[in-house]
Write a protein that holds these residues in place. Structure first.
Motif, PDB file in Angstrom:
ATOM      1  N   ASN A  46     -14.987  35.299  83.783  1.00 34.61           N
ATOM      2  CA  ASN A  46     -16.222  35.788  84.387  1.00 34.61           C
ATOM      3  C   ASN A  46     -16.035  37.007  85.291  1.00 34.61           C
ATOM      4  OD1 ASN A  46     -17.831  33.775  83.203  1.00 34.61           O
ATOM      5  ND2 ASN A  46     -17.196  32.312  84.759  1.00 34.61           N
ATOM      6  N   MET A  47     -14.889  37.643  85.245  1.00 37.36           N
ATOM      7  CA  MET A  47     -14.676  38.809  86.103  1.00 37.36           C
ATOM      8  C   MET A  47     -15.536  39.976  85.647  1.00 37.36           C
ATOM      9  SD  MET A  47     -10.709  39.028  87.174  1.00 37.36           S
ATOM     10  CE  MET A  47     -11.165  40.313  88.330  1.00 37.36           C
ATOM     11  N   ASP A  48     -16.103  40.688  86.600  1.00 39.71           N
ATOM     12  CA  ASP A  48     -16.885  41.886  86.316  1.00 39.71           C
ATOM     13  C   ASP A  48     -15.923  43.044  86.085  1.00 39.71           C
ATOM     14  OD1 ASP A  48     -18.659  43.957  86.109  1.00 39.71           O
ATOM     15  OD2 ASP A  48     -19.294  43.900  88.204  1.00 39.71           O
ATOM     16  N   GLU A  49     -15.884  43.546  84.859  1.00 42.40           N
ATOM     17  CA  GLU A  49     -14.957  44.617  84.502  1.00 42.40           C
ATOM     18  C   GLU A  49     -15.659  45.959  84.340  1.00 42.40           C
ATOM     19  OE1 GLU A  49     -13.057  43.211  80.969  1.00 42.40           O
ATOM     20  OE2 GLU A  49     -12.111  41.528  81.983  1.00 42.40           O
ATOM     21  N   SER A  50     -16.926  46.056  84.747  1.00 44.23           N
ATOM     22  CA  SER A  50     -17.715  47.252  84.480  1.00 44.23           C
ATOM     23  C   SER A  50     -17.169  48.503  85.180  1.00 44.23           C
ATOM     24  CB  SER A  50     -19.171  47.021  84.876  1.00 44.23           C
ATOM     25  OG  SER A  50     -19.267  46.703  86.247  1.00 44.23           O
ATOM     26  N   GLU A  51     -16.580  48.366  86.350  1.00 46.71           N
ATOM     27  CA  GLU A  51     -16.062  49.513  87.085  1.00 46.71           C
ATOM     28  C   GLU A  51     -14.560  49.398  87.308  1.00 46.71           C
ATOM     29  OE1 GLU A  51     -18.338  50.453  90.558  1.00 46.71           O
ATOM     30  OE2 GLU A  51     -20.224  49.995  89.552  1.00 46.71           O
TER      31      GLU A  51
END
Length: 66
Positions: A46-51
């Motif tokens: 569930n890690m946010d990898e967008s940036e």
């Protein structure tokens, strides 16, 4: 899921630590030049990898602190 900030995520990394122990298929989280977490697949899903720069390290070995 823990809240982990990341500048770089190394996925599928083999890890060889300073004791000579070897771990496979882990996610290494780097923030501000330091390893801040080593996660298993369930923790990292569930890690946010967008940036975040994400690198596939399949077939590679990471040796932190050596």
């Amino acid at each position: 899921m823990m809240n982990v900030k990341a500048d770089i995520i190394l996925k599928n990394a083999g890890i060889l630590d300073e004791t000579g122990s070897f771990y496979t298929a882990k996610t290494v989280v780097i923030h501000q030049g330091s390893i801040t977490a080593i996660l298993d697949d369930k923790e990292a899903v569930n890690m946010d990898e967008s940036e975040t720069e994400v690198m596939d390290c399949s077939q590679l070995v990471v040796t932190p602190g050596l």
